[in-house]
Design a protein around this motif. Structure first.
Motif, short mmCIF file in Angstrom:
data_model
loop_
_atom_site.label_atom_id
_atom_site.label_comp_id
_atom_site.label_asym_id
_atom_site.label_seq_id
_atom_site.Cartn_x
_atom_site.Cartn_y
_atom_site.Cartn_z
N TYR A 1 0.84 -1.18 0.00
CA TYR A 1 0.00 0.00 0.00
C TYR A 1 0.88 1.23 0.00
CZ TYR A 1 -3.18 -3.61 1.41
OH TYR A 1 -3.89 -4.76 1.44
N HIS B 1 -3.37 1.00 4.13
CA HIS B 1 -3.60 -0.34 4.65
C HIS B 1 -5.10 -0.61 4.78
CE1 HIS B 1 -2.59 -4.04 6.63
NE2 HIS B 1 -3.49 -3.78 7.56
N SER B 2 -5.55 -1.69 4.21
CA SER B 2 -6.95 -2.12 4.22
C SER B 2 -7.89 -1.20 3.44
CB SER B 2 -7.46 -2.28 5.65
OG SER B 2 -6.71 -3.25 6.33
N ASP C 1 -9.11 -1.49 0.61
CA ASP C 1 -10.16 -2.19 -0.13
C ASP C 1 -11.32 -2.63 0.76
OD1 ASP C 1 -8.23 -3.91 1.00
OD2 ASP C 1 -8.82 -5.54 -0.32
N THR C 2 -11.10 -2.72 2.07
CA THR C 2 -12.21 -3.04 2.97
C THR C 2 -12.81 -1.79 3.58
OG1 THR C 2 -10.70 -3.42 4.82
CG2 THR C 2 -11.35 -5.34 3.53
N GLU C 3 -12.00 -0.75 3.74
CA GLU C 3 -12.50 0.51 4.30
C GLU C 3 -13.36 1.28 3.30
OE1 GLU C 3 -12.19 1.70 7.46
OE2 GLU C 3 -11.24 -0.21 7.97
N SER D 1 -10.29 0.31 -5.00
CA SER D 1 -10.62 -0.95 -4.33
C SER D 1 -11.14 -1.98 -5.32
CB SER D 1 -11.66 -0.71 -3.23
OG SER D 1 -11.16 0.15 -2.24
N ARG E 1 -9.32 -5.57 -6.04
CA ARG E 1 -10.02 -6.85 -5.88
C ARG E 1 -10.09 -7.60 -7.20
NH1 ARG E 1 -13.26 -3.73 -2.83
NH2 ARG E 1 -14.97 -3.85 -4.30
#
Length: 76
Positions: A5, A43-44, A46-48, A55, A59
């Motif tokens: 990231y 960091h994260s 794609d989930t946030e 994102s 994915r």
């Protein structure tokens, strides 16, 4: 898939060696790895922010990579 990231202030911008080591180490251990650096991601991310364009691209790349591994495993 190893994902790095990167944000403007992120140390990844200056030093991607840890992600490269993970990617290389996986290959040396007999695994497969593909390193992707997502500029502007955190960091994260794609989930946030799952609906963000970045994102969705991340994915999609992950799904494509997993499909290619499964296809090779099946002999496709």
């Amino acid at each position: 898939m190893v994902t790095a990231y990167q944000t403007e202030e992120s140390p990844w911008r200056r030093d991607r060696r840890p992600a490269r080591r993970r990617s290389t180490g996986s290959g040396q251990a007999g695994g497969e790895a593909e390193l992707h650096v997502w500029p502007g991601g955190f960091h994260s991310f794609d989930t946030e922010a799952p609906d963000a364009a970045l994102s969705r691209r991340a994915r999609s790349a992950q799904r494509d990579w997993i499909r290619s591994l499964l296809d090779r495993a099946r002999g496709a």
